[in-house]
Motif scaffolding. Structure first.
Motif, short mmCIF file in Angstrom:
data_model
loop_
_atom_site.label_atom_id
_atom_site.label_comp_id
_atom_site.label_asym_id
_atom_site.label_seq_id
_atom_site.Cartn_x
_atom_site.Cartn_y
_atom_site.Cartn_z
N ALA A 130 0.81 -1.23 0.00
CA ALA A 130 0.00 0.00 0.00
C ALA A 130 0.84 1.27 0.00
O ALA A 130 0.35 2.33 0.37
CB ALA A 130 -0.97 0.01 1.20
N PHE A 131 2.09 1.17 -0.47
CA PHE A 131 2.99 2.31 -0.30
C PHE A 131 3.24 3.06 -1.61
O PHE A 131 4.39 3.28 -1.98
CB PHE A 131 4.29 1.85 0.34
N SER A 132 2.18 3.46 -2.29
CA SER A 132 2.28 4.32 -3.48
C SER A 132 0.90 4.79 -3.86
O SER A 132 -0.08 4.05 -3.74
CB SER A 132 2.92 3.58 -4.65
N ARG A 153 -3.07 4.04 -19.10
CA ARG A 153 -2.90 4.99 -18.01
C ARG A 153 -3.01 4.28 -16.67
O ARG A 153 -3.62 3.21 -16.56
CB ARG A 153 -3.94 6.12 -18.09
N ILE A 154 -2.42 4.89 -15.64
CA ILE A 154 -2.40 4.26 -14.32
C ILE A 154 -3.79 4.26 -13.69
O ILE A 154 -4.64 5.10 -14.00
CB ILE A 154 -1.39 4.94 -13.38
N PRO A 380 -1.99 9.77 -15.24
CA PRO A 380 -0.95 9.86 -16.27
C PRO A 380 -0.71 8.53 -16.98
O PRO A 380 -1.18 7.48 -16.54
CB PRO A 380 0.29 10.30 -15.48
N ALA A 381 0.03 8.61 -18.08
CA ALA A 381 0.38 7.41 -18.83
C ALA A 381 1.24 6.47 -17.98
O ALA A 381 2.07 6.91 -17.18
CB ALA A 381 1.12 7.80 -20.11
N LEU A 382 1.05 5.18 -18.19
CA LEU A 382 1.73 4.17 -17.39
C LEU A 382 3.18 3.95 -17.79
O LEU A 382 4.07 3.88 -16.94
CB LEU A 382 0.95 2.85 -17.50
N ALA A 383 3.45 3.83 -19.09
CA ALA A 383 4.77 3.41 -19.55
C ALA A 383 5.92 4.29 -19.05
O ALA A 383 6.94 3.76 -18.57
CB ALA A 383 4.79 3.34 -21.08
N VAL A 393 8.90 8.83 -8.63
CA VAL A 393 8.96 9.50 -7.33
C VAL A 393 8.31 10.87 -7.41
O VAL A 393 7.52 11.26 -6.53
CB VAL A 393 10.41 9.61 -6.84
N SER A 394 8.61 11.61 -8.45
CA SER A 394 8.06 12.96 -8.62
C SER A 394 6.54 12.94 -8.76
O SER A 394 5.83 13.70 -8.10
CB SER A 394 8.71 13.63 -9.84
N ILE A 395 6.04 12.07 -9.64
CA ILE A 395 4.59 12.02 -9.88
C ILE A 395 3.87 11.43 -8.67
O ILE A 395 2.76 11.86 -8.32
CB ILE A 395 4.28 11.21 -11.15
#
Length: 454
Positions: A130-132, A153-154, A380-383, A393-395
């Motif tokens: 659960a860490f994201s 996308r995610i 956002p896009a997954l790839a 990390v930024s997103i």
């Protein structure tokens, strides 16, 4: 997306079931068939086929005999892979727990929804441990956002499978956890209602922890009414005790700091349009700076995040052994940052948190909710996120920013769909209230959801 009964709300399904037009056995078979046939096999980590069919048969029998357990009788539900299910290990989205000791009993909230007549059809995927806030999982695959029509996308995380299972029409509701936004973020990304209850509103017995000072639970579903019904059952109530409120006395306060920083244009436009509709409907809207927002990020910068300190306490032995090699490298890197947080630093975080909770509560009126975009951007896009750890990390940080404020300040919150942004992807409007004001929040959210959605 799957059509048929499973794209309906709990309330719509309940009418069909209680009237005898839809048998729970048929509905569960429809759900299981849809899950098995779906092109995205990363949504569920485990089907509970035998259990689901047994529970559905028992539900059908109760209905025939006039012994319905209430509004949720016969409704399928999916569980995030953090909730104990009797006879199975709780894997928490990780392969390192695949051979863990099986749970002796269901988690308390799993028992509660079973007692209300709901049918557990399976466990759904999630960010490891659960860490994201993004929902990527290298072990079981990453569920794709079913509303994306341009690129993969995610789903949002960490309750990724929960959101996709509902948005794809595989189940009408899934239960997730929320430590920094893990119910509200994927709900916003997938056009759903996501309710993060006040911490402590439900039993946490049998729920795998991330950070006990922040962990909370809640449903991802299609309407606030659905969330209200599930909330009552999770608290052991025989019937819902929250009624739709009147807008007459409602005031909404919109923060002027932090939450609108670097917000995508489409998100800002959808949020402002939702606010305009609320104003036109009679809600009073005011804007105010919340100094506590700036201060809590200063505390995190000075001492480290509370969630990281407590996550490290949960996993420190695992990180020191061979299991770390089999974990998501991004989860390992983030969790290990907790080793740098000293005991003094941890206690300073807790002390600052108490003060900021008190300071902020004084800024919110008795008939007031706080409103801002659930997430500053659409899914956002997954790839690119799979390929670039620095971008990840930024997103991830930007995705969690708005929702983690509510966790740190001990708020309850509901994310409501309020329109679309870039590429036609959903945008969420987050309504929040101080801890323990769940009834007021839900009552108002019921009254507001259609207006917010436009």
């Amino acid at each position: 997306m799957t059509q048929g009964h499973l794209g309906k709300s709990i309330a719509q399904l309940s009418v069909l079931i209680q009237s005898g037009s839809l048998d729970p056995v048929a509905l569960v078979e429809e759900s299981l068939d849809a899950i098995r046939a779906h092109k995205d096999q990363a949504i569920f980590t485990r089907l509970l086929e035998t259990r689901a069919k047994e529970e559905a048969a028992a539900s059908s029998r109760r209905l025939r005999e006039g012994r319905s357990r209430g509004l949720l009788e016969g409704i399928p539900v999916a569980w995030k892979d953090l909730f104990a299910i009797a006879g199975l290990p709780t894997t928490a989205g990780s392969i390192v727990l695949a051979n863990a000791e099986p749970a002796q009993d269901d988690a308390e909230v799993v028992k509660a929804l079973k007692a209300a007549g709901m049918i557990a059809v399976g466990r759904v995927n999630m960010s490891e441990f659960a860490f994201s806030g993004l929902g990527l999982n290298p072990h079981y695959g990453t569920p794709h956002n079913p509303l994306a029509s341009d690129v993969a996308r995610i789903p949002g995380g960490s309750s990724s499978g929960s959101a996709v299972a509902v948005a794809a029409g595989l189940v009408p509701v899934s239960i997730g956890t929320d430590t920094g936004g893990s119910v509200r973020i994927p709900s916003a990304f997938n056009g759903l209602v996501g309710y993060k209850a006040s911490r402590g509103r439900y039993s946490m017995a049998g729920v795998f922890p991330l950070a006990t000072s922040l962990d909370s639970l809640g449903p991802l579903c299609r309407s606030v009414q659905d969330a209200v019904w599930v909330d009552a059952a999770m608290r052991g109530r025989a019937a819902p005790d929250v009624m739709r409120a009147s807008l007459d006395s409602l005031s909404i306060v919109v923060p002027t700091n932090i939450v609108m920083d670097d917000v995508e244009d489409g998100v800002a436009e959808a949020f402002q349009a939702g606010l305009a509709r609320l104003t036109a409907a009679g809600a009073k809207v005011r804007h105010a700076a919340f100094p506590a927002f700036d201060r809590l990020f200063q505390v995190m910068a000075e001492h480290g995040p509370l969630v990281t300190a407590e996550a490290f306490a949960v996993h420190h032995r695992r990180l020191a052994g061979p299991e770390a090699e089999r974990m998501d490298r991004r989860v390992v890197a983030r969790t290990r940052l907790g080793e740098k947080i000293t005991l003094v630093g941890y206690l300073e975080i807790l002390k600052a948190r108490e003060r900021l909770i008190e300071d902020t509560a004084g800024m919110i009126g008795p008939n007031e909710l706080v409103a801002y975009p659930t997430v500053a951007h659409v899914a956002p896009a997954l790839a690119p996120l799979e390929a670039d750890d620095e971008l990840f990390v930024s997103i991830n940080s930007k995705t969690l920013r708005n929702t983690l404020i509510g966790n740190f300040l001990d708020w309850c919150g509901v994310s409501l769909p309020c329109g679309t942004g870039e590429a036609g992807m959903p945008v969420g409007l987050l309504l929040s209230a101080p801890r323990g004001r769940d009834e007021y929040l839900l009552a108002m959210a019921m009254a507001l959801e259609d207006i917010v959605a436009g």
